[in-house]
Design a protein around this motif. Sequence first.
Motif, PDB file in Angstrom:
ATOM      1  N   THR A  60       0.879  -1.307  -0.011  1.00  0.00           N
ATOM      2  CA  THR A  60       0.112   0.130   0.069  1.00  0.00           C
ATOM      3  C   THR A  60       0.862   1.321   0.005  1.00  0.00           C
ATOM      4  OG1 THR A  60      -1.697  -1.184   1.025  1.00  0.00           O
ATOM      5  CG2 THR A  60      -1.944   1.299   1.354  1.00  0.00           C
ATOM      6  N   ILE A  61       1.870   1.332   0.640  1.00  0.00           N
ATOM      7  CA  ILE A  61       2.895   2.303   0.985  1.00  0.00           C
ATOM      8  C   ILE A  61       3.356   2.593  -0.474  1.00  0.00           C
ATOM      9  CG2 ILE A  61       5.019   3.108   1.746  1.00  0.00           C
ATOM     10  CD1 ILE A  61       4.411   1.540   4.114  1.00  0.00           C
ATOM     11  N   LEU A  62       3.912   1.587  -1.178  1.00  0.00           N
ATOM     12  CA  LEU A  62       4.421   1.835  -2.671  1.00  0.00           C
ATOM     13  C   LEU A  62       3.374   2.334  -3.842  1.00  0.00           C
ATOM     14  CD1 LEU A  62       7.056  -1.013  -2.793  1.00  0.00           C
ATOM     15  CD2 LEU A  62       7.371   1.341  -2.048  1.00  0.00           C
ATOM     16  N   ALA A  63       2.277   1.409  -3.358  1.00  0.00           N
ATOM     17  CA  ALA A  63       0.996   2.189  -4.528  1.00  0.00           C
ATOM     18  C   ALA A  63       0.830   3.417  -4.334  1.00  0.00           C
ATOM     19  CB  ALA A  63       0.045   1.085  -4.355  1.00  0.00           C
ATOM     20  N   ASP A  64       0.752   3.724  -3.033  1.00  0.00           N
ATOM     21  CA  ASP A  64       0.094   5.211  -2.749  1.00  0.00           C
ATOM     22  C   ASP A  64       1.120   6.344  -3.073  1.00  0.00           C
ATOM     23  OD1 ASP A  64      -2.116   4.344  -1.547  1.00  0.00           O
ATOM     24  OD2 ASP A  64      -1.114   4.879   0.500  1.00  0.00           O
ATOM     25  N   ALA A  65       2.631   5.958  -3.264  1.00  0.00           N
ATOM     26  CA  ALA A  65       3.656   6.672  -3.590  1.00  0.00           C
ATOM     27  C   ALA A  65       3.516   6.693  -4.907  1.00  0.00           C
ATOM     28  CB  ALA A  65       5.191   6.232  -2.937  1.00  0.00           C
ATOM     29  N   ALA A  66       3.523   5.797  -5.847  1.00  0.00           N
ATOM     30  CA  ALA A  66       3.211   5.724  -7.274  1.00  0.00           C
ATOM     31  C   ALA A  66       2.200   6.780  -7.537  1.00  0.00           C
ATOM     32  CB  ALA A  66       3.000   4.524  -7.785  1.00  0.00           C
ATOM     33  N   GLN A  67       0.968   6.602  -6.837  1.00  0.00           N
ATOM     34  CA  GLN A  67      -0.151   7.471  -7.176  1.00  0.00           C
ATOM     35  C   GLN A  67       0.080   8.975  -6.943  1.00  0.00           C
ATOM     36  OE1 GLN A  67      -3.580   6.225  -4.834  1.00  0.00           O
ATOM     37  NE2 GLN A  67      -4.818   7.155  -6.462  1.00  0.00           N
ATOM     38  N   THR A  68       0.988   9.157  -5.789  1.00  0.00           N
ATOM     39  CA  THR A  68       1.299  10.675  -5.464  1.00  0.00           C
ATOM     40  C   THR A  68       2.322  10.986  -6.772  1.00  0.00           C
ATOM     41  OG1 THR A  68       1.016  10.155  -3.187  1.00  0.00           O
ATOM     42  CG2 THR A  68       2.543  12.135  -3.880  1.00  0.00           C
ATOM     43  N   ASN A  69       2.798  10.243  -7.391  1.00  0.00           N
ATOM     44  CA  ASN A  69       3.774  10.663  -8.462  1.00  0.00           C
ATOM     45  C   ASN A  69       3.067  10.831  -9.710  1.00  0.00           C
ATOM     46  OD1 ASN A  69       6.081  10.556  -7.036  1.00  0.00           O
ATOM     47  ND2 ASN A  69       6.795   8.888  -7.883  1.00  0.00           N
ATOM     48  N   GLY A  70       1.539  10.508  -9.825  1.00  0.00           N
ATOM     49  CA  GLY A  70       0.906  10.666 -10.860  1.00  0.00           C
ATOM     50  C   GLY A  70       1.019   9.481 -11.912  1.00  0.00           C
ATOM     51  N   ALA A  71       1.403   8.441 -11.433  1.00  0.00           N
ATOM     52  CA  ALA A  71       1.559   7.231 -12.322  1.00  0.00           C
ATOM     53  C   ALA A  71       0.065   6.686 -12.789  1.00  0.00           C
ATOM     54  CB  ALA A  71       2.435   5.945 -11.513  1.00  0.00           C
ATOM     55  N   ASP A  72       0.317   5.853 -14.034  1.00  0.00           N
ATOM     56  CA  ASP A  72      -0.963   5.442 -14.647  1.00  0.00           C
ATOM     57  C   ASP A  72      -1.090   4.063 -13.749  1.00  0.00           C
ATOM     58  OD1 ASP A  72       0.758   3.451 -15.494  1.00  0.00           O
ATOM     59  OD2 ASP A  72       0.683   4.249 -17.383  1.00  0.00           O
ATOM     60  N   GLU A  73      -2.331   3.489 -14.014  1.00  0.00           N
ATOM     61  CA  GLU A  73      -3.020   2.429 -13.270  1.00  0.00           C
ATOM     62  C   GLU A  73      -1.723   1.175 -13.300  1.00  0.00           C
ATOM     63  OE1 GLU A  73      -5.121   1.698 -11.084  1.00  0.00           O
ATOM     64  OE2 GLU A  73      -5.506   3.642 -10.853  1.00  0.00           O
ATOM     65  N   PHE A 136      11.567   4.314  -5.175  1.00  0.00           N
ATOM     66  CA  PHE A 136      10.695   4.365  -3.763  1.00  0.00           C
ATOM     67  C   PHE A 136      11.724   4.510  -2.987  1.00  0.00           C
ATOM     68  CE2 PHE A 136       7.409   2.138  -6.955  1.00  0.00           C
ATOM     69  CZ  PHE A 136       6.547   3.319  -6.906  1.00  0.00           C
ATOM     70  N   ALA A 137      12.778   4.006  -2.761  1.00  0.00           N
ATOM     71  CA  ALA A 137      13.712   4.121  -1.640  1.00  0.00           C
ATOM     72  C   ALA A 137      13.869   5.728  -1.158  1.00  0.00           C
ATOM     73  CB  ALA A 137      15.069   3.566  -1.762  1.00  0.00           C
ATOM     74  N   TYR A 138      13.846   6.423  -2.363  1.00  0.00           N
ATOM     75  CA  TYR A 138      13.894   7.923  -2.089  1.00  0.00           C
ATOM     76  C   TYR A 138      12.748   8.611  -1.835  1.00  0.00           C
ATOM     77  CZ  TYR A 138      18.451   5.738  -3.336  1.00  0.00           C
ATOM     78  OH  TYR A 138      19.516   5.075  -3.550  1.00  0.00           O
ATOM     79  N   HIS A 139      11.705   8.019  -2.307  1.00  0.00           N
ATOM     80  CA  HIS A 139      10.246   8.883  -2.096  1.00  0.00           C
ATOM     81  C   HIS A 139      10.012   9.313  -0.944  1.00  0.00           C
ATOM     82  CE1 HIS A 139       5.980   9.578  -2.961  1.00  0.00           C
ATOM     83  NE2 HIS A 139       6.320   9.561  -4.413  1.00  0.00           N
ATOM     84  N   PRO A 140       9.306  10.690  -0.793  1.00  0.00           N
ATOM     85  CA  PRO A 140       9.243  11.250   0.477  1.00  0.00           C
ATOM     86  C   PRO A 140       8.054  10.334   1.260  1.00  0.00           C
ATOM     87  CG  PRO A 140       9.455  12.932  -1.058  1.00  0.00           C
ATOM     88  CD  PRO A 140       9.458  11.547  -1.860  1.00  0.00           C
ATOM     89  N   ALA A 141       7.134   9.927   0.471  1.00  0.00           N
ATOM     90  CA  ALA A 141       5.935   9.225   1.308  1.00  0.00           C
ATOM     91  C   ALA A 141       6.532   8.001   1.831  1.00  0.00           C
ATOM     92  CB  ALA A 141       4.788   9.077   0.274  1.00  0.00           C
TER      93      ALA A 141
END
Length: 182
Positions: A60-73, A136-141
């Motif tokens: 969930t943490i990684l998916a939320d980070a991807a979503q925050t980045n505006g990633a596609d589905e 994702f290791a460097y993603h703020p979320a």
Amino acid sequence: MDALEMLLQRRSIPRLAAPAPSGDVLENIIQAGLRAPDHGALTPWQFVICEGEGLTRLSTILADAAQTNGADEAAIEKARNAPLRAPMVVAVIARTRPHDKVPTIEQHISAGCATQAMQMAAVAQGFQGFWRTGAFAYHPAVREALSVEGDDQIVGFLYLGTPDCAPANAPKRDTSKFVTYL
């Protein structure tokens, strides 16, 4: 397999299945990480073990980070599934502190050494793994979710489990391309 052969044949195994290391085997893996070179005896590491519900939370943490980045589905789903590639993921964090003789970079390297030692301890006990870092290791979320602050860094995600494929042969490298003498 003796220790030297294990080091010379080291390969990441990308397909891992249950079971994950547990009990004394997992304790040995952690203890191997705690034996990493550690200038100043600062113990600049923290290991966050994710299995079962912990893998779901990391997913969930990684998916939320991807979503925050505006990633596609598709990218969000790929992030969500990343931790599920193994029955256990250990997030290795360099927990640094100011020290007049031990620069932050040495503390980060020490945490990296801990990661390598843990992977080798897993292999020595019949398990396998691979070390991933990635964006994702460097993603703020992600950093916030794992309580990583300041100069602290996630040095990697160590995926551990039972090998679900045969390892590729380790290529012998020409040392002359990497070694010089003074």
